[in-house]
Design an enzyme around this catalytic site. Structure first.
Site, PDB file in Angstrom:
ATOM      1  N   SER A 112      -3.165   8.652   0.117  1.00  0.00           N
ATOM      2  CA  SER A 112      -4.381   7.897  -0.208  1.00  0.00           C
ATOM      3  C   SER A 112      -5.509   8.445   0.660  1.00  0.00           C
ATOM      4  O   SER A 112      -5.251   9.022   1.726  1.00  0.00           O
ATOM      5  CB  SER A 112      -4.171   6.419   0.118  1.00  0.00           C
ATOM      6  OG  SER A 112      -5.414   5.750   0.101  1.00  0.00           O
TER       7      SER A 112
ATOM      8  N   TYR B  79      -1.139  -0.302   5.527  1.00  0.00           N
ATOM      9  CA  TYR B  79      -1.215   0.605   4.374  1.00  0.00           C
ATOM     10  C   TYR B  79      -1.837   1.948   4.794  1.00  0.00           C
ATOM     11  O   TYR B  79      -1.370   3.013   4.387  1.00  0.00           O
ATOM     12  CB  TYR B  79      -2.027  -0.066   3.264  1.00  0.00           C
ATOM     13  CG  TYR B  79      -2.071   0.695   1.958  1.00  0.00           C
ATOM     14  CD1 TYR B  79      -0.909   1.023   1.267  1.00  0.00           C
ATOM     15  CD2 TYR B  79      -3.291   1.068   1.394  1.00  0.00           C
ATOM     16  CE1 TYR B  79      -0.961   1.697   0.049  1.00  0.00           C
ATOM     17  CE2 TYR B  79      -3.350   1.734   0.179  1.00  0.00           C
ATOM     18  CZ  TYR B  79      -2.183   2.060  -0.481  1.00  0.00           C
ATOM     19  OH  TYR B  79      -2.246   2.734  -1.690  1.00  0.00           O
TER      20      TYR B  79
HETATM   21  P1  NAD Z   1       0.793  -0.281  -9.384  1.00  0.00           P
HETATM   22  O1  NAD Z   1       1.052  -1.530  -8.594  1.00  0.00           O
HETATM   23  O2  NAD Z   1       0.155  -0.374 -10.719  1.00  0.00           O
HETATM   24  O3  NAD Z   1       2.165   0.528  -9.531  1.00  0.00           O
HETATM   25  C1  NAD Z   1       3.154   0.567  -8.548  1.00  0.00           C
HETATM   26  C2  NAD Z   1       4.500   0.505  -9.253  1.00  0.00           C
HETATM   27  O4  NAD Z   1       5.515   0.655  -8.254  1.00  0.00           O
HETATM   28  C3  NAD Z   1       4.762  -0.847  -9.942  1.00  0.00           C
HETATM   29  O5  NAD Z   1       5.139  -0.639 -11.294  1.00  0.00           O
HETATM   30  C4  NAD Z   1       5.877  -1.475  -9.128  1.00  0.00           C
HETATM   31  O6  NAD Z   1       6.773  -2.268  -9.894  1.00  0.00           O
HETATM   32  C5  NAD Z   1       6.568  -0.239  -8.564  1.00  0.00           C
HETATM   33  N1  NAD Z   1       7.335  -0.547  -7.360  1.00  0.00           N
HETATM   34  C6  NAD Z   1       6.973  -1.368  -6.336  1.00  0.00           C
HETATM   35  N2  NAD Z   1       7.953  -1.422  -5.426  1.00  0.00           N
HETATM   36  C7  NAD Z   1       8.954  -0.617  -5.874  1.00  0.00           C
HETATM   37  C8  NAD Z   1      10.235  -0.281  -5.379  1.00  0.00           C
HETATM   38  N3  NAD Z   1      10.698  -0.777  -4.219  1.00  0.00           N
HETATM   39  N4  NAD Z   1      11.000   0.562  -6.105  1.00  0.00           N
HETATM   40  C9  NAD Z   1      10.551   1.058  -7.281  1.00  0.00           C
HETATM   41  N5  NAD Z   1       9.349   0.778  -7.802  1.00  0.00           N
HETATM   42  C10 NAD Z   1       8.564  -0.061  -7.113  1.00  0.00           C
HETATM   43  O7  NAD Z   1      -0.016   0.652  -8.381  1.00  0.00           O
HETATM   44  P2  NAD Z   1      -0.924   1.932  -8.607  1.00  0.00           P
HETATM   45  O8  NAD Z   1      -2.286   1.572  -8.178  1.00  0.00           O
HETATM   46  O9  NAD Z   1      -0.707   2.550  -9.934  1.00  0.00           O
HETATM   47  O10 NAD Z   1      -0.358   2.858  -7.445  1.00  0.00           O
HETATM   48  C11 NAD Z   1       0.482   3.981  -7.624  1.00  0.00           C
HETATM   49  C12 NAD Z   1       0.496   4.755  -6.315  1.00  0.00           C
HETATM   50  O11 NAD Z   1      -0.829   5.204  -6.007  1.00  0.00           O
HETATM   51  C13 NAD Z   1       0.943   3.924  -5.097  1.00  0.00           C
HETATM   52  O12 NAD Z   1       1.691   4.753  -4.226  1.00  0.00           O
HETATM   53  C14 NAD Z   1      -0.362   3.535  -4.457  1.00  0.00           C
HETATM   54  O13 NAD Z   1      -0.195   3.216  -3.094  1.00  0.00           O
HETATM   55  C15 NAD Z   1      -1.164   4.800  -4.693  1.00  0.00           C
HETATM   56  N6  NAD Z   1      -2.621   4.668  -4.602  1.00  0.00           N
HETATM   57  C16 NAD Z   1      -3.312   3.824  -5.426  1.00  0.00           C
HETATM   58  C17 NAD Z   1      -4.703   3.768  -5.323  1.00  0.00           C
HETATM   59  C18 NAD Z   1      -5.526   2.873  -6.209  1.00  0.00           C
HETATM   60  O14 NAD Z   1      -6.753   2.850  -6.049  1.00  0.00           O
HETATM   61  N7  NAD Z   1      -4.934   2.159  -7.140  1.00  0.00           N
HETATM   62  C19 NAD Z   1      -5.363   4.561  -4.386  1.00  0.00           C
HETATM   63  C20 NAD Z   1      -4.635   5.392  -3.564  1.00  0.00           C
HETATM   64  C21 NAD Z   1      -3.256   5.463  -3.688  1.00  0.00           C
END
Ligand code: NAD
Length: 284
Positions: free
Chosen positions: A166, A179
């Site tokens: 991130s 985080y």
């Molecule tokens: P999201 O919450 O839509 O998706 C995360 C998915 O991970 C969910 O479907 C959830 O069920 C699954 N999950 C959670 N715990 C789990 C586990 N123990 N085992 C298996 N699956 C599990 O989130 P997102 O925003 O699509 O994020 C995806 C990735 O991108 C993450 O690593 C997040 O930290 C990272 N990220 C997101 C952003 C943002 O702005 N949304 C920014 C930087 C990084």
């Protein structure tokens, strides 16, 4: 989905953890559209299968698998099932991750009076269990799937692991020490694993998304009552030189570039910001 360019992933097997989520379901789709057989792993089995069903409905090859990225036995069972369905894993996208309210302070800065306000979560109130949850989910949740699926990559060409860090790994965001620290660990691990695997032909790189509106940050960014941006969302936009949130499709080009040996075969151990210039901007 319109992908920015295509790479040839036919006969390749891609495993996407957290593939039922907002960003990774889109990234899974991009890999499938380039010809990969995509295994969508998620703690939420229904979300995994729904994402896979959406791909199959468009003639793509995908299957959902229930898996917890923190439980080795669960991942090993999924790895066997993926291998039986599609063959050994070529590409692993470690997408499962996220924050937890128990690793989050109420305010950006501590003021003396805050110590007497029981409605606030100050730094001193942070629950080690909440911090542990966030570190485990993001760091161990990338490490353990890498242990399980990279086993299947050894001795084969063109295999690659992509982690999701991130922009807060470069410079921590206020309120979310767990985080920010956990994603810094993911970036550091990306470099470590790239070096460790360099003699067995597995490249390891990471995406570092800026702000994308998804389920996990919706409450922080959109005011439920009015549907308008929260103060924090406005502040983010003000500090993003391009003046907007990212769209999930804007991660696709970097992912395809990084998993393509033809395009990035000598790129190893990098963390690519995709953040509209957020990390480059000092705010002045
Ligand atoms: P999201 O919450 O839509 O998706 C995360 C998915 O991970 C969910 O479907 C959830 O069920 C699954 N999950 C959670 N715990 C789990 C586990 N123990 N085992 C298996 N699956 C599990 O989130 P997102 O925003 O699509 O994020 C995806 C990735 O991108 C993450 O690593 C997040 O930290 C990272 N990220 C997101 C952003 C943002 O702005 N949304 C920014 C930087 C990084």
């Amino acid at each position: 989905m319109s992908i920015p360019f295509s790479i040839d992933l036919s006969n390749r097997v891609a495993v996407v953890t957290g593939g039922g989520g907002v960003l990774c379901s889109q990234l899974a789709r991009a890999l499938a559209e380039c010809g990969a057989k995509v295994a969508i792993l998620d703690l939420n089995a229904e979300a995994a299968e729904a994402a896979a069903e959406g791909l199959r409905a468009d003639g793509l090859t995908a299957k959902g698998f229930a898996a917890n990225v923190l439980e080795r036995a669960s991942l090993e069972a999924a790895a066997e099932a993926v291998k039986a369905a599609f063959g050994p894993c070529d590409l692993l996208l470690n997408g499962a991750g996220g924050n937890h309210p128990k690793g989050t302070t109420s305010k950006e800065w501590l003021e003396e009076a805050d110590l007497d306000d029981p409605s606030l979560t100050t730094f001193f109130d942070l629950d080690p269990k909440g911090i542990e949850f966030v570190f485990n989910l993001n760091f161990l949740g990338s490490l353990i799937p890498s242990q399980v699926f990279a086993r299947q990559m050894i001795g084969r060409k063109g295999c690659s692991i992509i982690n999701i860090s991130s922009m807060n790994a470069f410079c921590p965001l206020t309120k979310i020490p767990a985080y920010s620290g956990a994603k810094a660990a993911v970036s550091n691990f990306t470099q470590w694993l790239a070096v460790h695997f360099s003699k067995v032909g597995i490249r390891v790189n990471a995406l570092a998304p800026g702000f994308f509106l998804t389920n996990q940050n919706h409450k922080l960014l959109i005011d439920e009552a009015s549907g308008e941006f929260t103060a924090r969302a406005k502040k983010i936009i003000d500090h993003t030189p391009m003046g907007r949130f990212g769209e999930p499709q804007e991660l696709v080009g970097t992912l395809l570039w990084l998993v393509s040996d033809a395009a990035s075969g000598f790129v190893n151990g990098i963390v690519v910001p995709i953040d509209g210039g957020f990390a480059a901007y000092s705010g002045v």
